[in-house]
Write an enzyme that holds these catalytic residues in place. Structure first.
Site, mmCIF file in Angstrom:
data_model
loop_
_atom_site.group_PDB
_atom_site.id
_atom_site.type_symbol
_atom_site.label_atom_id
_atom_site.label_comp_id
_atom_site.label_asym_id
_atom_site.label_seq_id
_atom_site.Cartn_x
_atom_site.Cartn_y
_atom_site.Cartn_z
ATOM 1 N N MET A 130 0.836 -1.205 0.000
ATOM 2 C CA MET A 130 0.000 0.000 0.000
ATOM 3 C C MET A 130 0.871 1.255 0.000
ATOM 4 O O MET A 130 0.526 2.272 -0.574
ATOM 5 C CB MET A 130 -0.890 0.025 1.258
ATOM 6 C CG MET A 130 -1.838 -1.128 1.398
ATOM 7 S SD MET A 130 -2.564 -1.183 3.066
ATOM 8 C CE MET A 130 -3.406 0.407 3.142
ATOM 9 N N SER A 132 5.325 2.558 0.732
ATOM 10 C CA SER A 132 6.699 2.121 0.948
ATOM 11 C C SER A 132 7.557 3.321 1.341
ATOM 12 O O SER A 132 7.563 4.338 0.649
ATOM 13 C CB SER A 132 7.258 1.489 -0.325
ATOM 14 O OG SER A 132 8.559 1.004 -0.123
ATOM 15 N N ALA A 133 8.240 3.190 2.478
ATOM 16 C CA ALA A 133 9.114 4.264 2.960
ATOM 17 C C ALA A 133 10.528 3.717 3.159
ATOM 18 O O ALA A 133 10.815 2.570 2.807
ATOM 19 C CB ALA A 133 8.560 4.833 4.266
ATOM 20 N N SER A 134 11.393 4.533 3.752
ATOM 21 C CA SER A 134 12.800 4.149 3.858
ATOM 22 C C SER A 134 13.033 3.022 4.857
ATOM 23 O O SER A 134 13.959 2.234 4.714
ATOM 24 C CB SER A 134 13.641 5.355 4.264
ATOM 25 O OG SER A 134 13.180 5.877 5.493
ATOM 26 N N ALA A 136 10.316 0.818 6.199
ATOM 27 C CA ALA A 136 9.422 -0.336 6.060
ATOM 28 C C ALA A 136 8.402 -0.088 4.961
ATOM 29 O O ALA A 136 8.271 1.028 4.448
ATOM 30 C CB ALA A 136 8.705 -0.582 7.394
ATOM 31 N N LYS A 152 3.034 -4.322 8.537
ATOM 32 C CA LYS A 152 4.210 -3.464 8.316
ATOM 33 C C LYS A 152 5.464 -4.330 8.384
ATOM 34 O O LYS A 152 5.692 -5.033 9.379
ATOM 35 C CB LYS A 152 4.249 -2.364 9.386
ATOM 36 C CG LYS A 152 5.297 -1.301 9.158
ATOM 37 C CD LYS A 152 5.120 -0.165 10.168
ATOM 38 C CE LYS A 152 6.117 0.954 9.931
ATOM 39 N NZ LYS A 152 5.928 2.068 10.895
ATOM 40 N N ASP A 287 5.266 12.105 16.053
ATOM 41 C CA ASP A 287 5.417 12.134 14.591
ATOM 42 C C ASP A 287 4.056 12.415 13.958
ATOM 43 O O ASP A 287 3.618 11.709 13.045
ATOM 44 C CB ASP A 287 5.990 10.798 14.104
ATOM 45 C CG ASP A 287 6.606 10.899 12.713
ATOM 46 O OD1 ASP A 287 6.860 12.033 12.265
ATOM 47 O OD2 ASP A 287 6.810 9.859 12.077
#
Length: 538
Positions: A130, A132-134, A136, A152, A287
């Site tokens: 769904m 995608s980050a640095s 996970a 995740k 965050d």
């Protein structure tokens, strides 16, 4: 092999920094300026240099250096008190989007972590991520009981990459600190150390799941914030399974209006959520950018991504609350005194000079319309001013400051007339009453009463033993010194007796819950009074 990889990485970093002229920004006016000539003759630095603005060049360099440097830039973007405006604006544009890793690799990681096949763990699983980050990526799935969840998964082999880049960051930070005069005030090594701790914490899904569970307990039954359920049977160190949330992103204001959400009310709720987390629970989501906040159909906030959470010491909580209230009341002298009492500035700071400096920051804002005033930016200017008097960076306040800026930014996006002060002041006044008023005293007595009662019988004996020891060891002491010590111990003994008496008396109202008949109550209270008399008699 490892040394060769580090050398290649250093060459790439050098090439990127030279191309975007960041080497000239850092070394141009320092004692190491001669290194620029050496850097210019290196073959990988022969291509033309970027001529964009300073802020753009820094942002583009971080993006080219990859996810870990992007995250560092994002962390720095919250420190507008340390960075020039043009740089902080550009760093705020950094996006943590990364291409997804191989689907089969993701399935293998999940199966290894959970100790079973994906088919055994989930009724349905979408291998296409769904997001995608640095750190996970996230997959949609469904449990066998029909519950919709998100899974995740931490990127494979990300930890060695982080450790390598962080080691290089430490090296660059140390060089920066030696090369540039103002660098010591910016504490680059401490910034990197703080960043390292934060990013390594984000790799641990057990930790993040625990954070989510704690936050959910804190807001159980609340009409303010909803926290998704964690499924521990499907969670491991590098995999976390969480209830799927359906809502509208907080940044999609047009959709919120179409859904009939009261933006003004939503804005005020965001402020209350922040202050509730910081002061009532002392555990806050640090965050809270728009990508991590949703609005549910019933109007509640819903949070995701719990990798970064913040806490404060009770002392910092109290000093912050008093600072806010003094600021709301325009009591700049009290703000100055609190900075000195908490040792955020040196003890020898002249309070009248600090008061004058703080007044010069705060007073001009009061005649401006509320929608033109950012409380978060005023707070940062206060920190900047205090730094002129020797205030060091307070690590425990960094996350708080970042979160306050996020909350205020979200609030004003929803309602540009948001009066953060008017919303926060009653909350802080009530909190201070509960903390230091009669409610706080009663709560403290109830919490400590069992310990005081347990220790009370042994206090006279301990004091007698201490006096005896002093009498035998005091041969070399003057009689006046011994007399003073005995007097202090006697005063302490009296204080302990009074404290025990107060605790015992405070317990009497709570006995009613346990006394069944008038006769039983009379006998119990008589025995209680006799025990007190034996305890406090001389």
């Amino acid at each position: 092999m490892k040394s060769l990889q580090q050398l290649r990485r250093l060459i790439k970093i050098n090439r990127v920094l030279a191309h975007y002229q960041i080497d000239r920004m850092v070394l141009g006016t320092s004692k190491f300026a001669w290194l620029l000539w050496f850097n210019a003759i290196l073959p990988w630095n022969w291509k033309p240099r970027s001529q964009r603005s300073r802020g753009e060049r820094i942002r583009l360099a971080l993006e080219e250096l990859g996810p870990i440097f992007i995250k560092l830039g994002q962390a720095l973007s919250t420190r507008k008190d340390l960075l020039p405006h043009d740089i902080s604006v550009e760093l705020a544009k950094l996006q943590d989007d990364c291409p997804p890793f191989d689907e089969q690799h993701s399935l293998q990681l999940i199966e290894k972590a959970l100790g079973r096949t994906v088919g055994e763990a989930f009724a349905e699983f979408d291998p296409m991520p769904m997001a995608s980050a640095s750190i996970a990526q996230v997959h949609a799935a469904k449990l066998h009981d029909g519950t919709e969840v998100v899974v995740k998964v931490v990127r494979p082999d990300i930890k060695p990459v982080i450790e390598q880049d962080v080691a290089i960051m430490f090296l660059l930070a140390k060089l920066f600190e030696k090369a540039v005069k103002i660098a010591k005030r910016l504490h680059p090594v401490e910034v990197v150390a703080e960043f390292e701790k934060t990013i390594l914490d984000e790799l641990d899904m057990i930790r993040e799941a625990s954070n989510a569970a704690q936050l959910k307990r804190n807001f159980e039954g609340s009409d303010l914030l909803y926290v998704p359920e964690i499924y521990w049977s499907h969670t491991a160190e590098n995999v976390m399974t969480m209830e799927r949330i359906y809502g509208i992103r907080i940044s999609e204001t047009e959709k919120l209006i179409e859904a009939g959400v009261d933006l003004k009310d939503l804005s005020a709720k965001g402020v209350i959520i922040f202050f509730t987390q910081v002061f009532k629970h002392n555990f806050f989501h640090a965050d809270m950018h728009p990508g991590n906040i949703f609005v549910l159909p019933d109007g509640r906030y819903a949070a995701i991504d719990f990798g970064i959470m913040g806490t404060l010491t009770p002392e910092d909580q109290r000093y912050l609350a008093e600072n806010f209230l003094a600021f709301f009341n325009r009591d700049y002298l009290r703000v100055s005194e609190l900075h000195i009492e908490s040792e955020w500035v040196p003890r020898n700071t002249r309070v009248n000079e600090l008061e004058s400096a703080i007044r010069s920051v705060c007073e001009p804002i009061w005649d401006r319309p509320l929608k033109e005033i950012s409380f978060g930016l005023v707070l940062m200017r206060l920190f900047q001013t205090a730094r002129r008097f020797g205030m060091e960076i307070q690590p425990q306040l960094v996350l708080l400051q970042k979160t306050l800026l996020n909350i205020e930014g979200l609030g004003r996006q929803l309602d540009d007339e948001l009066d953060l002060w008017d919303t926060a002041k009653p909350f802080l006044e009530d909190w201070m009453q509960e903390r230091v008023g009669p409610k706080g005293l009663l709560k403290n007595i109830k919490a400590n009463l069992p310990f005081w009662i347990e220790q009370a019988p042994s206090l006279p004996g301990l004091l007698h033993t201490s006096l005896n020891k002093l009498a035998h060891q005091g041969v070399g002491l003057h009689s006046a010194q011994l007399q003073r010590i005995e007097q202090q111990l006697h005063q302490q003994n009296q204080l302990n007796r009074r404290r025990t008496l107060a605790a015992a008396l405070a317990l009497i109202p709570f006995l009613a819950d346990y006394l069944q008949t008038p006769l039983e109550a009379g006998i119990s209270l008589a025995l209680w009074a006799l025990a007190l008399w034996l305890l406090v008699k001389k």
